[in-house]
Design a protein around this motif. Structure first.
Motif, mmCIF file in Angstrom:
data_model
loop_
_atom_site.group_PDB
_atom_site.id
_atom_site.type_symbol
_atom_site.label_atom_id
_atom_site.label_comp_id
_atom_site.label_asym_id
_atom_site.label_seq_id
_atom_site.Cartn_x
_atom_site.Cartn_y
_atom_site.Cartn_z
ATOM 1 N N LYS A 36 0.829 -1.206 0.000
ATOM 2 C CA LYS A 36 0.000 0.000 0.000
ATOM 3 C C LYS A 36 0.868 1.263 0.000
ATOM 4 N N LYS A 37 0.191 2.412 -0.059
ATOM 5 C CA LYS A 37 0.895 3.686 -0.100
ATOM 6 C C LYS A 37 1.325 4.168 1.278
ATOM 7 N N HIS A 38 1.004 3.392 2.308
ATOM 8 C CA HIS A 38 1.370 3.774 3.670
ATOM 9 C C HIS A 38 1.571 2.524 4.510
ATOM 10 N N ILE A 254 7.245 1.575 0.524
ATOM 11 C CA ILE A 254 5.799 1.563 0.319
ATOM 12 C C ILE A 254 5.494 1.419 -1.170
ATOM 13 N N SER A 255 4.269 1.048 -1.486
ATOM 14 C CA SER A 255 3.842 0.807 -2.881
ATOM 15 C C SER A 255 4.801 -0.162 -3.572
ATOM 16 N N SER A 256 5.259 -1.136 -2.824
ATOM 17 C CA SER A 256 6.248 -2.083 -3.343
ATOM 18 C C SER A 256 5.914 -3.504 -2.918
#
Length: 436
Positions: A36-38, A254-256
C-alpha cells in the motif's frame, strides 16, 4: 551479514523490523516491502479539522499479559508515553458493556449483585454457571471451537450469547468456527494445566510479573483497563516506521508489493518486486496467508494448500459523528450475538471511551458501527457485488436509530466508511469440530 526481507508493513511487520534492527547482531540489510501507499496495515487513524479522531481499525490496547506489557515497553522506547490516553478500571467505559438481544440493550453484570441475580438476557443467575465450572469435564482433544469450549464449561446459553457476541467483537468471527487454542491460548492452557478456568485464574493471579518500565508501573498503580494515543493508534505504527527507517541498514518501501518468492540454487530466497530482484537470507511474512500462498512456486503444493486453507474475514467499519450528546447509556459499547442480527457485529461508544478524541468546538457523539465479518456475504448485493458506501452508511445509521433510540431526523455531521478487506472473494467456512 544477513539480508532480511519482511513482507508487509502493518503492525506485525513493523514490530518484526523494529526488534530485528535493534537486536540482530549480524544484520547486513533489512527491507520492509509494503504494497500500500502507507504503513500501518489495518491500523488507520483519521484526524479531522474539528479535532475529532476516527479509528478505522483497532482503537485501543489492553495492558495485561505478556503482550500488553511488551507493548507498553515499546511505547516508552518510542517516546510516546506522554501521548497515552487511559481508560481506568473505575471508568464507565471499562465497567459498563452491553449486549443487544431481543431488540433491547442489556448491561453485562459488573458486580456481585449482578452475578447472583437473574439479569436479562440470561434466563438464570450467572453465578450458577461459574459455580459449576470447576466440575466441568476437561477436554482432551487437540483443539475445539470457542463455542464448544464455553458451552462445555459454562453452559449452552452462556456460549450462544456471551461467547458468541465476544468473538464477533474481537475477531468479527463465528465462535462455532474459531479455534479456542489459537484465539485464547492462555485460557486454553489454563484448562489443560489446572482443569478449571476459575481455579486456574486464581492460582495464576498470584504470580507477580516483574515490571521493567515506568509506564508498566503506572499502568498497574493507576489500574489501567485499556489505552490509546492522543492522535490515534496510528501514532505507534508511524513511530515504528520512523525508528526503523532511521537505521541506515533498513529500508521501508511503500507501494512495493512482493510479486513472487523462489529458492535459488545458492540457498538464498529470491524476492521479486516490480523494481528489482532481492537475494535474501531470511524472509518474514506478515501478510495474509492466502496472499503468501500466491507468491510461492507451484511445486510447493502442500504448503500452498495449507496456507490457502486459513480463512479470514472482511469488516466494514463505519465512523459516525453526531452533533450533541445522545447515547442513552455510558460504557464501552454493545455487541450482538449472531442470533440477533448476523451482519451487525456491534457499536463502540467512542465519545465515551476516549472523549479526548471528540471534536474541540462543541459537544458531539462519536460511534463506530461494525458490520460483516464471518457474515460479510449477507451484505453483498444479489449479484454478489459489494454494496455502495452510501448503502453501508445507511445500514449503520439505521442500526444506531434502532439500537440507541437516536431521532429518525438526526443526521450525522460526519460519516466515514472503511472496508477492512482481505480478498475479493468472501469465504463460507465450516464449523470447527474437536470435542471428545
Amino acid at each position: 551479514m544477513a539480508t532480511v526481507v519482511i513482507l508487509g508493513g502493518g503492525v506485525s511487520g513493523l514490530a518484526a523490523a523494529y526488534y530485528l534492527q535493534r537486536n540482530a547482531k549480524k544484520l547486513g540489510k533489512l527491507i520492509v516491502l509494503e504494497g500500500k501507499k502507507h504503513t500501518g496495515g489495518w491500523i488507520s487513524s483519521a484526524q479531522h479539522a474539528n479535532g475529532s479522531v476516527f479509528e478505522h481499525g483497532p482503537r485501543s490496547i489492553r495492558p495485561v499479559g505478556v503482550s500488553g506489557r511488551n507493548t507498553l515497553q515499546l511505547v516508552e522506547e518510542l517516546d510516546l508515553a506522554k501521548d497515552v490516553l487511559v481508560v481506568h478500571r473505575s471508568d464507565a467505559a471499562a465497567r459498563n458493556r452491553y449486549l443487544y438481544v431481543g431488540g433491547k440493550l442489556h448491561p453485562l453484570p459488573n458486580n456481585l449483585k449482578g452475578l447472583i441475580s437473574k439479569v436479562p438476557p440470561f434466563s438464570k443467575p450467572l453465578i450458577r454457571n461459574f459455580l459449576g465450572e470447576p466440575f466441568a469435564k476437561r477436554n482432551t482433544a487437540p483443539d475445539e471451537s470457542i463455542n464448544s469450549f464455553f458451552e462445555r464449561r459454562f453452559g449452552k446459553e452462556f456460549a450462544d450469547i456471551a461467547a458468541d457476541a465476544l468473538c464477533r467483537g474481537i475477531f468479527a468471527g463465528d465462535s462455532r468456527i474459531l479455534s479456542m487454542k489459537s484465539c485464547f491460548p492462555d485460557i486454553f492452557k489454563i484448562e489443560r494445566k489446572h482443569g478449571s478456568l476459575i481455579l486456574g485464574m486464581i492460582i495464576s493471579g498470584r504470580a507477580k510479573p516483574q515490571l521493567q518500565t515506568t509506564i508498566e508501573k503506572r499502568a498497574k498503580e493507576e489500574r489501567w483497563a485499556s489505552w490509546s494515543l492522543r492522535h490515534g493508534m496510528q501514532q505507534i505504527t508511524h513511530a515504528m516506521t520512523a525508528a526503523v527507517s532511521a537505521n541506515p541498514v533498513c529500508d521501508v518501501r511503500i507501494s512495493s508489493p512482493c510479486q513472487s518468492l523462489s529458492l535459488g540454487s545458492d540457498g538464498k530466497i529470491k524476492v521479486k518486486t516490480e523494481a528489482e530482484d532481492i537475494s535474501a537470507d531470511h524472509v518474514v511474512s506478515s501478510i495474509y496467508a492466502n496472499d503468501l500462498a500466491s507468491l510461492l512456486p507451484e511445486k510447493y503444493v502442500e504448503l500452498r494448500s495449507a496456507l490457502q486453507s486459513i480463512p479470514a474475514v472482511s469488516v466494514y467499519v463505519v465512523n459516525l459523528e453526531y452533533p450533541g450528546e445522545h447515547i442513552p447509556v455510558q460504557g464501552f459499547g454493545h455487541l450482538l450475538p449472531s442470533s440477533e442480527n448476523p451482519y451487525v457485529l456491534g457499536i463502540v461508544y467512542d465519545s465515551c471511551t476516549f472523549p479526548e478524541h471528540n471534536r474541540k468546538d462543541k459537544p458531539s457523539t462519536r460511534l463506530t458501527v461494525m458490520l460483516g465479518g464471518s457474515w460479510f456475504n449477507k451484505l453483498l448485493t444479489g449479484k454478489g457485488e459489494l454494496p455502495t458506501l452510501d448503502t453501508v452508511a445507511g445500514v449503520a445509521k439505521a442500526t444506531v436509530i434502532s439500537h440507541l433510540g437516536f431521532p429518525h431526523d438526526l443526521q450525522p455531521s460526519k460519516a466515514d466508511v472503511f472496508l477492512l478487506k482481505v480478498k475479493d472473494t468472501y469465504y463460507f467456512v465450516k464449523p470447527l469440530r474437536g470435542r471428545e
